[in-house]
Design an enzyme around this catalytic site. Structure first.
Site, PDB file in Angstrom:
ATOM      1  N   VAL A  21       0.869  -1.177   0.000  1.00 47.28           N
ATOM      2  CA  VAL A  21       0.000   0.000   0.000  1.00 47.28           C
ATOM      3  C   VAL A  21       0.905   1.225   0.000  1.00 47.28           C
ATOM      4  O   VAL A  21       2.033   1.184   0.492  1.00 47.28           O
ATOM      5  CB  VAL A  21      -0.944   0.025   1.219  1.00 47.28           C
ATOM      6  CG1 VAL A  21      -1.998  -1.066   1.104  1.00 47.28           C
ATOM      7  CG2 VAL A  21      -0.170  -0.122   2.518  1.00 47.28           C
ATOM      8  N   SER A  22       0.415   2.340  -0.549  1.00 45.88           N
ATOM      9  CA  SER A  22       1.260   3.508  -0.766  1.00 45.88           C
ATOM     10  C   SER A  22       1.570   4.287   0.506  1.00 45.88           C
ATOM     11  O   SER A  22       2.625   4.890   0.639  1.00 45.88           O
ATOM     12  CB  SER A  22       0.608   4.442  -1.786  1.00 45.88           C
ATOM     13  OG  SER A  22       0.472   3.772  -3.030  1.00 45.88           O
ATOM     14  N   THR A  23       0.647   4.289   1.457  1.00 45.50           N
ATOM     15  CA  THR A  23       0.862   5.041   2.691  1.00 45.50           C
ATOM     16  C   THR A  23       0.453   4.187   3.884  1.00 45.50           C
ATOM     17  O   THR A  23      -0.266   3.197   3.748  1.00 45.50           O
ATOM     18  CB  THR A  23       0.035   6.342   2.714  1.00 45.50           C
ATOM     19  OG1 THR A  23      -1.358   6.001   2.755  1.00 45.50           O
ATOM     20  CG2 THR A  23       0.307   7.182   1.471  1.00 45.50           C
TER      21      THR A  23
END
Length: 203
Positions: A21-23
């Site tokens: 996941v990006s964050t």
């Protein structure tokens, strides 16, 4: 590199999951649930943008895999920073005798059909990328012919920033060439590259 113990899975091959996941605010449960449902004995979870060069969880997953294992992701875009990077990872796995599965895309490189489909998909994506770059350059050339110049005032959209990063990762374009492609200044390109903590930037 520190090698993670295989524990009870050391006796044979295993399906190993990788989720990203990006964050840290994003929840990886959807990916991890799908990977566990697909029979993954272990799942490595990454909290990092896809454009980052360093992804510790992926490095751990790759180090953990052995010949005969299969690396499983929900989608191919969870694995590679760019088409070229994705192909490099897949080729590295194949050389080690490790398979690759992408659940939502039905890709399984442990089968001849799956390997063919993967390489076709990578070739199509590479072709699409080249078309985008070519059309962007043609548009800038047409604008300059009408007396307008691509200027440094423009900013990169997230999509163009990813495309610029992909061009930079290919190691065949200078920062100046990338800037001219997207009609922005070198400073804008440098800013987007250094925001992602690349170890070095070519001039």
């Amino acid at each position: 590199m520190y090698r993670l113990p295989r524990q009870q899975y050391s006796w044979g091959v295993a399906s190993i999951g990788y989720a990203r996941v990006s964050t840290r605010e994003q929840n990886p449960d959807g990916q991890t649930d799908a990977l566990e449902a697909a029979g993954c004995a272990k799942v490595f979870v990454e909290h990092a943008s896809g454009v980052l060069a360093k992804r510790p969880a992926l490095e751990d997953a790759l180090d953990y895999l052995r010949a005969g294992d299969t690396l499983v992701v929900t989608k191919l875009d969870r694995l590679g920073r760019s088409v070229r990077n994705l192909k490099e990872v897949a080729d590295g796995l194949q050389e080690r005798g490790v398979g690759l599965r992408a659940l939502s895309q039905g890709i399984d490189t442990t089968t001849p059909g799956g390997r063919l489909f993967f390489h076709l998909l990578a070739a199509i994506a590479e072709f699409e990328h080249d078309l985008i770059v070519e059309r962007t350059r043609d548009g800038l050339a047409a604008a300059r012919a009408r007396g307008r110049k691509g200027g440094g005032r423009l900013k990169l959209t997230p999509t163009k920033a990813r495309q610029a990063r992909a061009m930079y990762d290919e190691k065949t374009y200078t920062v100046q060439q990338i800037a001219e492609t997207f009609g922005v200044s070198r400073g804008t390109i440098y800013r987007h590259l250094t925001e992602h903590a690349e170890p070095s930037v070519r001039g």
